[in-house]
Design a protein around this motif. Sequence first.
Motif, short mmCIF file in Angstrom:
data_model
loop_
_atom_site.label_atom_id
_atom_site.label_comp_id
_atom_site.label_asym_id
_atom_site.label_seq_id
_atom_site.Cartn_x
_atom_site.Cartn_y
_atom_site.Cartn_z
N GLY A 26 -25.70 77.89 30.64
CA GLY A 26 -26.84 77.47 29.84
C GLY A 26 -27.11 75.98 29.85
O GLY A 26 -28.16 75.54 29.39
N ARG A 27 -26.17 75.18 30.33
CA ARG A 27 -26.41 73.74 30.40
C ARG A 27 -27.28 73.42 31.61
O ARG A 27 -27.14 74.05 32.66
N PRO A 28 -28.18 72.43 31.50
CA PRO A 28 -29.04 72.07 32.63
C PRO A 28 -28.21 71.62 33.83
O PRO A 28 -27.21 70.91 33.68
N LYS A 29 -28.64 72.05 35.00
CA LYS A 29 -27.96 71.68 36.24
C LYS A 29 -28.99 71.46 37.33
O LYS A 29 -30.04 72.11 37.35
N ASP A 30 -28.67 70.56 38.24
CA ASP A 30 -29.45 70.39 39.45
C ASP A 30 -28.76 71.17 40.55
O ASP A 30 -27.63 70.85 40.93
N VAL A 31 -29.43 72.23 41.03
CA VAL A 31 -28.83 73.16 41.98
C VAL A 31 -29.66 73.19 43.25
O VAL A 31 -30.87 73.42 43.21
N LEU A 32 -29.00 72.96 44.38
CA LEU A 32 -29.64 73.07 45.69
C LEU A 32 -29.17 74.36 46.34
O LEU A 32 -27.98 74.56 46.56
N ILE A 43 -33.02 85.75 40.10
CA ILE A 43 -31.97 85.59 39.08
C ILE A 43 -31.74 84.12 38.80
O ILE A 43 -31.70 83.68 37.65
N PHE A 44 -31.63 83.34 39.86
CA PHE A 44 -31.35 81.92 39.70
C PHE A 44 -32.52 81.18 39.08
O PHE A 44 -32.34 80.31 38.24
N HIS A 45 -33.75 81.53 39.48
CA HIS A 45 -34.93 80.91 38.86
C HIS A 45 -34.93 81.15 37.36
O HIS A 45 -35.18 80.24 36.57
N GLY A 49 -33.71 77.64 35.72
CA GLY A 49 -34.91 76.89 35.36
C GLY A 49 -35.31 75.83 36.36
O GLY A 49 -35.11 75.96 37.57
N SER A 50 -35.83 74.72 35.84
CA SER A 50 -36.48 73.72 36.69
C SER A 50 -35.50 72.93 37.56
O SER A 50 -35.93 72.26 38.50
N ALA A 55 -34.33 75.48 49.47
CA ALA A 55 -34.64 74.67 50.65
C ALA A 55 -34.31 75.43 51.93
O ALA A 55 -33.39 76.24 51.96
N ASN A 56 -35.07 75.13 52.96
CA ASN A 56 -34.83 75.70 54.28
C ASN A 56 -35.63 74.88 55.29
O ASN A 56 -36.60 74.23 54.92
N LEU A 57 -35.23 74.93 56.52
CA LEU A 57 -35.94 74.20 57.57
C LEU A 57 -37.08 75.02 58.14
O LEU A 57 -38.15 74.49 58.43
N ASN A 58 -36.87 76.33 58.29
CA ASN A 58 -37.82 77.16 59.03
C ASN A 58 -38.39 78.31 58.21
O ASN A 58 -38.75 79.34 58.77
N ASP A 59 -38.48 78.16 56.90
CA ASP A 59 -38.98 79.24 56.05
C ASP A 59 -39.98 78.65 55.07
O ASP A 59 -39.70 77.66 54.40
N ASP A 60 -41.16 79.25 54.99
CA ASP A 60 -42.19 78.75 54.08
C ASP A 60 -42.01 79.25 52.65
O ASP A 60 -42.74 78.82 51.76
N HIS A 61 -41.07 80.15 52.41
CA HIS A 61 -40.89 80.72 51.08
C HIS A 61 -39.83 79.97 50.27
O HIS A 61 -39.07 80.57 49.52
N VAL A 62 -39.79 78.66 50.44
CA VAL A 62 -38.87 77.81 49.70
C VAL A 62 -39.65 76.65 49.09
O VAL A 62 -40.81 76.42 49.42
N MET A 63 -38.99 75.91 48.23
CA MET A 63 -39.65 74.81 47.54
C MET A 63 -39.68 73.54 48.40
O MET A 63 -40.60 72.73 48.28
N VAL A 64 -38.66 73.35 49.25
CA VAL A 64 -38.52 72.12 50.02
C VAL A 64 -38.15 72.44 51.46
O VAL A 64 -37.23 73.23 51.70
N LYS A 65 -38.87 71.85 52.40
CA LYS A 65 -38.46 71.92 53.81
C LYS A 65 -37.34 70.91 54.00
O LYS A 65 -37.47 69.73 53.63
#
Length: 196
Positions: A26-32, A43-45, A49-50, A55-65
């Motif tokens: 339940g504590r905020p974390k920055d997770v890659l 589940i992770f979303h 949370g925020s 992330a991925n190099l070759n997939d458009d269904h991620v937040m970050v290339k």
Amino acid sequence: MHLLRFFRASSAIMALFNQKTDLFDGRPKDVLHVAPEPCFKPIFHQKLGSGYITANLNDDHVMVKMDITNIQYPDASFDVILCSHVLEHVPDDRKAMREFWRVLKPTGWAILLVPIMAKVTFEDPSIVDPQARLIAFGQEDHVRVYGRDFPDRLREAGFTVQTTTVTDLVPNPEAAIRMGLTKDSGDIYVCTKLPG
């Protein structure tokens, strides 16, 4: 990865997250999460949370290339890094491991998993033909076969590595089988910057 092996690995990883980590406290974390598995993303979303970044190099269904050999985040950005069955596709896996070490916070932890298919890691950069890679590495887009020496590569990048087995997570063999966990689920490597 074969579907059954993926299911077993996923079950073992979720057991580890719930029993042995602070991921869902339940504590905020920055997770890659690199190359996020579709079964984990929702589940992770919901639970993280925020602070949760896919992330991925070759997939458009991620937040970050992202190229994991050149991660665009500053040093010590993440509390948790999750990367499963990606490094066997990366020509300079050692550079990627060093990048994961760099962006991990001093008190953070990472789960870095690969298929372990040999006693000793085998790679040959001269093998570039997909059919030749299939023969040498077991899959057309793999660039190596990892062996039991994989944790040594992680240590070379600076990590302290703790290996968790299915028995560590579920000591009762019958319960493990009911969960779909067997010795074929594979070991889980928990990597930190903390001294061993």
